[in-house]
Motif scaffolding. Structure first.
Motif, mmCIF file in Angstrom:
data_model
loop_
_atom_site.group_PDB
_atom_site.id
_atom_site.type_symbol
_atom_site.label_atom_id
_atom_site.label_comp_id
_atom_site.label_asym_id
_atom_site.label_seq_id
_atom_site.Cartn_x
_atom_site.Cartn_y
_atom_site.Cartn_z
ATOM 1 N N GLY A 28 -16.811 -10.198 18.141
ATOM 2 C CA GLY A 28 -16.931 -10.975 16.921
ATOM 3 C C GLY A 28 -16.182 -10.338 15.765
ATOM 4 N N LYS A 29 -16.290 -9.020 15.650
ATOM 5 C CA LYS A 29 -15.608 -8.335 14.555
ATOM 6 C C LYS A 29 -14.101 -8.524 14.635
ATOM 7 C CE LYS A 29 -19.080 -4.800 13.564
ATOM 8 N NZ LYS A 29 -19.367 -3.343 13.509
ATOM 9 N N ILE A 71 -12.089 2.516 13.638
ATOM 10 C CA ILE A 71 -12.925 3.222 14.618
ATOM 11 C C ILE A 71 -14.393 3.051 14.258
ATOM 12 C CG2 ILE A 71 -13.554 5.491 15.516
ATOM 13 C CD1 ILE A 71 -10.602 6.295 15.173
ATOM 14 N N ARG A 72 -14.713 3.211 12.993
ATOM 15 C CA ARG A 72 -16.107 3.110 12.537
ATOM 16 C C ARG A 72 -16.704 1.736 12.825
ATOM 17 N NH1 ARG A 72 -15.191 4.619 7.787
ATOM 18 N NH2 ARG A 72 -15.032 2.573 6.812
ATOM 19 N N GLU A 73 -15.892 0.697 12.724
ATOM 20 C CA GLU A 73 -16.370 -0.663 12.961
ATOM 21 C C GLU A 73 -16.325 -1.067 14.428
ATOM 22 O OE1 GLU A 73 -17.843 -2.647 10.911
ATOM 23 O OE2 GLU A 73 -17.610 -1.348 9.157
ATOM 24 N N GLY A 74 -15.827 -0.159 15.282
ATOM 25 C CA GLY A 74 -15.771 -0.457 16.708
ATOM 26 C C GLY A 74 -14.635 -1.377 17.109
ATOM 27 N N ILE A 75 -13.640 -1.543 16.241
ATOM 28 C CA ILE A 75 -12.496 -2.385 16.566
ATOM 29 C C ILE A 75 -11.665 -1.754 17.689
ATOM 30 C CG2 ILE A 75 -10.371 -3.428 15.674
ATOM 31 C CD1 ILE A 75 -12.910 -4.696 14.588
ATOM 32 N N ILE A 88 -6.392 0.838 0.624
ATOM 33 C CA ILE A 88 -5.880 1.415 1.871
ATOM 34 C C ILE A 88 -6.821 1.052 3.017
ATOM 35 C CG2 ILE A 88 -5.322 3.558 3.097
ATOM 36 C CD1 ILE A 88 -3.449 3.149 0.784
ATOM 37 N N ILE A 89 -6.260 0.698 4.152
ATOM 38 C CA ILE A 89 -7.065 0.601 5.373
ATOM 39 C C ILE A 89 -6.614 1.727 6.292
ATOM 40 C CG2 ILE A 89 -5.507 -1.124 6.415
ATOM 41 C CD1 ILE A 89 -8.026 -2.223 7.874
ATOM 42 N N HIS A 90 -7.571 2.489 6.763
ATOM 43 C CA HIS A 90 -7.285 3.681 7.562
ATOM 44 C C HIS A 90 -7.762 3.464 8.989
ATOM 45 C CE1 HIS A 90 -7.240 7.920 8.834
ATOM 46 N NE2 HIS A 90 -6.466 8.150 7.789
ATOM 47 N N GLN A 108 -14.227 -0.522 1.076
ATOM 48 C CA GLN A 108 -15.313 0.413 1.322
ATOM 49 C C GLN A 108 -15.028 1.819 0.792
ATOM 50 O OE1 GLN A 108 -16.380 0.286 5.481
ATOM 51 N NE2 GLN A 108 -16.735 -1.919 5.461
ATOM 52 N N HIS A 109 -13.810 2.068 0.319
ATOM 53 C CA HIS A 109 -13.505 3.369 -0.261
ATOM 54 C C HIS A 109 -12.531 3.192 -1.426
ATOM 55 C CE1 HIS A 109 -10.023 2.796 2.308
ATOM 56 N NE2 HIS A 109 -10.764 2.902 3.387
#
Length: 324
Positions: A196-197, A319-323, A312-314, A209-210
């Motif tokens: 879903g993500k 990884i944190r979101e499980g993508i 920025i997207i890192h 988020q940062h």
């Protein structure tokens, strides 16, 4: 304790798969007018699909319900034994009832079928015996007859439940296409899982988020280093007074600059920035950011709204979101 037989395990496994594959292949002959009518019936149903069964067929019924619900066909499971002890109240006027049974002659099914007919709901039988009580009582029949079970005693439901499962999937896929159900629709019903993500999570959802590191083109070297260090992303954007992206500086750019015989005192951000950094629009799917990072072998992308810098997207965000 009964002594175990010596068997050829690989041979038994292959035989099982071959028999079940043959059973599914045989279902092709049962894709008939009734199947087409059932798809149309469910597709235009204004209620739910109530799927019922008993024993192993009940387990298959639950899986079919799960598949229907996740692909846009509202459904619920009703155990055939519980149905005749009060759960018939689950059936509403506009519902379609799908009853799954191998024999079509179990006592619970014989009680349930006429009750459903008395309610006036359409009754669809997914049954392994076209001459059974259930098949005769139903408005439509989905034949899932199989030559034999894969079980060596021809007793344990194996091939028959595989056939039921495959027929349920055939229904579900036809309904997906009938409804024009898209990947975006699928994502609405799967917000919690990785799949879903991948279908709904946007770049902007993660970049927000940062903090968004940024310096002006005229910023001195110390300002650049402090900005990269404090935001801990290994990069800073270089933006003009209106927030438009001018370039980017990575910690690698800083190291390469220090290797040169230049005086750091006069250096500005504009002197060392990359003028064509890798970027991505904030409305793109996060999974697209991953593909872009892989393509260029990098760990971050600058996020834009048009030409305006947003953050920025890192790789760590993905990884944190499980993508990944």
């Amino acid at each position: 304790m009964k002594q175990q037989k010596v068997i050829n395990i690989k041979q038994v496994a292959l035989r099982t798969l071959q028999e079940e594959a043959a059973a599914i292949e045989g279902l092709k002959t049962f894709i008939n007018d009734d199947f087409e009518k059932v798809v149309q019936l469910i597709g235009h149903c204004t209620g739910r699909v109530v799927v019922t069964g008993i024993g192993k067929s009940a387990i298959i019924a639950q899986k079919i319900v799960a598949t229907f619900n996740s692909t846009g066909t509202p459904s619920l499971f009703m155990h055939a034994a519980d149905a005749i002890h009060g759960d018939l109240g689950m059936i509403q006027e506009q519902d379609v009832v799908l009853c799954i049974s191998k024999s079509g002659d179990s006592p619970e099914i014989k009680i349930l079928a006429p009750l459903v007919r008395n309610f006036g709901n359409p009754l669809v039988a997914m049954v392994g015996n076209a001459s059974s009580y259930l098949a005769q009582a139903a408005d439509y029949v989905l034949n899932t007859s199989v030559p034999k079970e894969a079980c060596p005693n021809n007793l344990a439901p194996t091939t028959s439940t595989t056939a039921q499962l495959a027929m349920g999937d055939a229904l579900a896929v036809c309904l997906i296409e009938l409804h024009g159900f898209t990947a975006e629709d699928f994502a609405k019903f799967h917000p919690g899982g990785t799949l879903g993500k991948k279908l709904y999570l946007r770049v902007g959802d993660l970049s927000k988020q940062h903090p968004a590191p940024a310096v002006l083109p005229e910023s001195n070297l110390r300002t650049v280093i402090v900005e990269i260090s404090s935001k801990m992303l290994g990069i800073t954007a270089v933006v003009d007074a209106q927030g438009q992206l001018a370039g980017a500086i990575t910690d690698g750019d800083l190291r390469r600059m220090l290797e040169k015989e230049v005086s750091p005192v006069q250096i500005t951000a504009a002197d060392i920035m990359s003028r064509q950094p890798k970027c991505i629009q904030e409305q793109e799917l996060a999974v697209n950011a991953l593909e872009k990072m892989r393509q260029y072998d990098i760990t971050q992308l600058l996020v834009l709204d048009g030409e305006t810098y947003k953050g920025i997207i890192h790789l760590h965000d993905l990884i944190r979101e499980g993508i990944i």
